[in-house]
Design an enzyme around this catalytic site. Sequence first.
Site, PDB file in Angstrom:
ATOM      1  N   ILE A  12      -9.407  12.864  -9.727  1.00 45.93           N
ATOM      2  CA  ILE A  12     -10.381  13.191  -8.674  1.00 45.93           C
ATOM      3  C   ILE A  12     -10.934  14.605  -8.893  1.00 45.93           C
ATOM      4  O   ILE A  12     -12.143  14.838  -8.788  1.00 45.93           O
ATOM      5  CB  ILE A  12      -9.747  13.023  -7.276  1.00 45.93           C
ATOM      6  CG1 ILE A  12      -9.193  11.589  -7.127  1.00 45.93           C
ATOM      7  CG2 ILE A  12     -10.780  13.302  -6.188  1.00 45.93           C
ATOM      8  CD1 ILE A  12      -8.455  11.315  -5.837  1.00 45.93           C
ATOM      9  N   ASN A  91       6.461  20.555  -5.406  1.00 45.64           N
ATOM     10  CA  ASN A  91       5.075  20.724  -5.851  1.00 45.64           C
ATOM     11  C   ASN A  91       4.075  20.559  -4.706  1.00 45.64           C
ATOM     12  O   ASN A  91       3.217  21.410  -4.477  1.00 45.64           O
ATOM     13  CB  ASN A  91       4.766  19.717  -6.963  1.00 45.64           C
ATOM     14  CG  ASN A  91       3.391  19.939  -7.556  1.00 45.64           C
ATOM     15  OD1 ASN A  91       3.073  21.042  -7.989  1.00 45.64           O
ATOM     16  ND2 ASN A  91       2.562  18.915  -7.550  1.00 45.64           N
ATOM     17  N   SER A 116      -3.903  11.786   2.277  1.00 45.88           N
ATOM     18  CA  SER A 116      -3.771  10.394   1.840  1.00 45.88           C
ATOM     19  C   SER A 116      -3.551   9.460   3.020  1.00 45.88           C
ATOM     20  O   SER A 116      -2.959   9.853   4.044  1.00 45.88           O
ATOM     21  CB  SER A 116      -2.564  10.298   0.908  1.00 45.88           C
ATOM     22  OG  SER A 116      -2.229   8.951   0.681  1.00 45.88           O
ATOM     23  N   TYR A 140       6.257  11.008  -0.669  1.00 44.05           N
ATOM     24  CA  TYR A 140       4.868  11.360  -1.006  1.00 44.05           C
ATOM     25  C   TYR A 140       4.041  11.511   0.283  1.00 44.05           C
ATOM     26  O   TYR A 140       3.362  12.518   0.496  1.00 44.05           O
ATOM     27  CB  TYR A 140       4.259  10.294  -1.916  1.00 44.05           C
ATOM     28  CG  TYR A 140       2.760  10.439  -2.063  1.00 44.05           C
ATOM     29  CD1 TYR A 140       2.224  11.455  -2.850  1.00 44.05           C
ATOM     30  CD2 TYR A 140       1.884   9.590  -1.397  1.00 44.05           C
ATOM     31  CE1 TYR A 140       0.845  11.611  -2.959  1.00 44.05           C
ATOM     32  CE2 TYR A 140       0.512   9.736  -1.497  1.00 44.05           C
ATOM     33  CZ  TYR A 140      -0.003  10.748  -2.282  1.00 44.05           C
ATOM     34  OH  TYR A 140      -1.357  10.906  -2.379  1.00 44.05           O
ATOM     35  N   LYS A 144       2.287  15.006   2.167  1.00 43.14           N
ATOM     36  CA  LYS A 144       0.883  15.192   2.572  1.00 43.14           C
ATOM     37  C   LYS A 144       0.790  15.518   4.064  1.00 43.14           C
ATOM     38  O   LYS A 144       0.020  16.374   4.481  1.00 43.14           O
ATOM     39  CB  LYS A 144       0.076  13.924   2.253  1.00 43.14           C
ATOM     40  CG  LYS A 144      -0.058  13.639   0.753  1.00 43.14           C
ATOM     41  CD  LYS A 144      -0.957  14.658   0.098  1.00 43.14           C
ATOM     42  CE  LYS A 144      -1.072  14.464  -1.394  1.00 43.14           C
ATOM     43  NZ  LYS A 144      -1.959  15.450  -2.037  1.00 43.14           N
ATOM     44  N   ASN A 169      -8.054   4.075  -1.170  1.00 44.00           N
ATOM     45  CA  ASN A 169      -7.776   3.878  -2.603  1.00 44.00           C
ATOM     46  C   ASN A 169      -8.928   4.371  -3.470  1.00 44.00           C
ATOM     47  O   ASN A 169      -9.911   3.660  -3.657  1.00 44.00           O
ATOM     48  CB  ASN A 169      -7.466   2.415  -2.874  1.00 44.00           C
ATOM     49  CG  ASN A 169      -6.098   2.031  -2.343  1.00 44.00           C
ATOM     50  OD1 ASN A 169      -5.858   2.103  -1.140  1.00 44.00           O
ATOM     51  ND2 ASN A 169      -5.193   1.658  -3.225  1.00 44.00           N
ATOM     52  N   GLY A 283       7.616  -0.332  -0.029  1.00 42.27           N
ATOM     53  CA  GLY A 283       6.771   0.667   0.630  1.00 42.27           C
ATOM     54  C   GLY A 283       5.293   0.331   0.645  1.00 42.27           C
ATOM     55  O   GLY A 283       4.475   1.164   1.020  1.00 42.27           O
TER      56      GLY A 283
HETATM   57  N1  UFG Z   1      -0.580  -3.714  -7.207  1.00 42.04           N
HETATM   58  C1  UFG Z   1      -0.193  -4.868  -7.862  1.00 42.04           C
HETATM   59  N2  UFG Z   1       0.122  -4.774  -9.186  1.00 42.04           N
HETATM   60  C2  UFG Z   1       0.079  -3.593  -9.873  1.00 42.04           C
HETATM   61  C3  UFG Z   1      -0.332  -2.430  -9.190  1.00 42.04           C
HETATM   62  C4  UFG Z   1      -0.644  -2.527  -7.845  1.00 42.04           C
HETATM   63  O1  UFG Z   1      -0.135  -5.946  -7.282  1.00 42.04           O
HETATM   64  O2  UFG Z   1       0.406  -3.596 -11.061  1.00 42.04           O
HETATM   65  C5  UFG Z   1      -0.949  -3.799  -5.792  1.00 42.04           C
HETATM   66  C6  UFG Z   1      -0.098  -2.919  -4.898  1.00 42.04           C
HETATM   67  O3  UFG Z   1       1.036  -3.594  -4.494  1.00 42.04           O
HETATM   68  C7  UFG Z   1      -1.064  -2.616  -3.771  1.00 42.04           C
HETATM   69  C8  UFG Z   1      -2.445  -2.654  -4.423  1.00 42.04           C
HETATM   70  O4  UFG Z   1      -2.274  -3.351  -5.651  1.00 42.04           O
HETATM   71  O5  UFG Z   1      -1.008  -3.633  -2.823  1.00 42.04           O
HETATM   72  C9  UFG Z   1      -3.000  -1.298  -4.725  1.00 42.04           C
HETATM   73  O6  UFG Z   1      -2.014  -0.539  -5.395  1.00 42.04           O
HETATM   74  P1  UFG Z   1      -2.292   0.879  -6.042  1.00 42.04           P
HETATM   75  O7  UFG Z   1      -1.014   1.343  -6.673  1.00 42.04           O
HETATM   76  O8  UFG Z   1      -3.522   0.830  -6.860  1.00 42.04           O
HETATM   77  O9  UFG Z   1      -2.636   1.789  -4.773  1.00 42.04           O
HETATM   78  P2  UFG Z   1      -1.771   2.057  -3.475  1.00 42.04           P
HETATM   79  O10 UFG Z   1      -2.459   1.352  -2.364  1.00 42.04           O
HETATM   80  O11 UFG Z   1      -0.334   1.790  -3.637  1.00 42.04           O
HETATM   81  O12 UFG Z   1      -1.819   3.633  -3.448  1.00 42.04           O
HETATM   82  C10 UFG Z   1      -2.907   4.406  -3.071  1.00 42.04           C
HETATM   83  C11 UFG Z   1      -2.861   5.741  -3.767  1.00 42.04           C
HETATM   84  C12 UFG Z   1      -1.606   6.474  -3.392  1.00 42.04           C
HETATM   85  C13 UFG Z   1      -1.512   6.567  -1.918  1.00 42.04           C
HETATM   86  C14 UFG Z   1      -1.668   5.216  -1.278  1.00 42.04           C
HETATM   87  C15 UFG Z   1      -1.766   5.327   0.202  1.00 42.04           C
HETATM   88  O13 UFG Z   1      -2.903   5.543  -5.147  1.00 42.04           O
HETATM   89  O14 UFG Z   1      -1.651   7.765  -3.952  1.00 42.04           O
HETATM   90  O15 UFG Z   1      -2.851   4.587  -1.710  1.00 42.04           O
HETATM   91  O16 UFG Z   1      -1.038   4.304   0.787  1.00 42.04           O
HETATM   92  F1  UFG Z   1      -0.318   7.058  -1.547  1.00 42.04           F
END
Ligand code: UFG
Length: 334
Positions: A12, A91, A116, A140, A144, A169, A283
């Site tokens: 970002i 951090n 976040s 995490y 924040k 996201n 989570g």
């Molecule tokens: N997912 C999969 N397979 C993968 C990766 C992700 O099914 O290989 C799913 C996750 O379970 C989730 C969705 O895709 O349901 C999105 O996952 P991401 O890891 O891309 O993003 P997150 O929603 O977990 O995380 C984002 C930010 C984090 C922040 C979070 C806030 O990347 O930094 O939103 O809840 F903490």
Amino acid sequence: MRVLVTGGAGYIGSHMVKMLLGQGAEVATLDDLSCGYRDAVVGGEFVKGDTGDRACLDALFGRRKFDAVMHFASFIQVGESVRDPAKYYRNNVTHTLTLLDAMAAHGVRSFVFSSSAAIFGEPDYTPIDEAHPKRPINPYGFSKWAVERVLSDYDRAYGLKSVSLRYFNAAGADPDGQLGERHEPETHLIPLVLQAAAGRRPSVSVFGDDYPTPDGTCVRDYIHIVDLCQAHLLALERLRSSGQSAAYNLGNSRGYSVNEVIRTVEAVTGRTVPVERAPRREGDPAVLVADSKRAMDELGWRPRFNELETIIRHAWTWEQKRHPTATEPGRRQA
Ligand code: UFG
């Protein structure tokens, strides 16, 4: 305007540096390159250093008068934060305090903070507005939220004004194709699905298909990186003109399931994405969708790239540019 961007070599931050330079701002990037890439910083001054290094900050702030700091330098992996919370609190919280203290000492009073959706934890309702209770469920998210609390106290006590931007996201890439998402290891859904489409990984795992959502997979609100950066500019403008601290939830107020993301990647790339079912990831809330009305009303923010297809197309252009020779086992049969 002179802006210090911490974490400006990251995903970002690097897009933000480019946008600030495009606006004619004078920009300095502070990044320790633990997660970022020097070649992602497309201009301005670059300082390799840590936000927890007070001597480095004193030297930077002593050399020139910054009007604002945009703070992107933080660790972002939820799972890792559960396994190694010390790394995250050190951090994301302690180093941020060092940065804020240095700002206060040098009279820099405007701060834009990368917060976040993780501060909300498992939502009581969606879309999630700014008033939604903050109950983070992992270190995490706590890190924040802790900084957001610190910021409101620092405002009252030291007059340090801030805007906290709660990203949902972040996704997509620079439409010019110059910058994009580079995480090592990559954990985010869209780049992983694109890598599977490109044949750079054998398949993508779907973490859970028994959620209480229309197709059983998790729903997320994907926001284009350029729209996200645009919100930072508007937020900084408003902070400087109003002198009022604030917090905004940033998303498109529209959710897409994991299956929808995979289907859209297949449509954009013309490739088949091999998919594997996997257990739920710990989570992960079922649905995270932002109510961004406040950002629209108060900042005049209008996301330009709010279609998932556009977000994925820009990310695909970047993926192909970085790995032009990737094999194409996923190419659809005619
Ligand atoms: N997912 C999969 N397979 C993968 C990766 C992700 O099914 O290989 C799913 C996750 O379970 C989730 C969705 O895709 O349901 C999105 O996952 P991401 O890891 O891309 O993003 P997150 O929603 O977990 O995380 C984002 C930010 C984090 C922040 C979070 C806030 O990347 O930094 O939103 O809840 F903490």
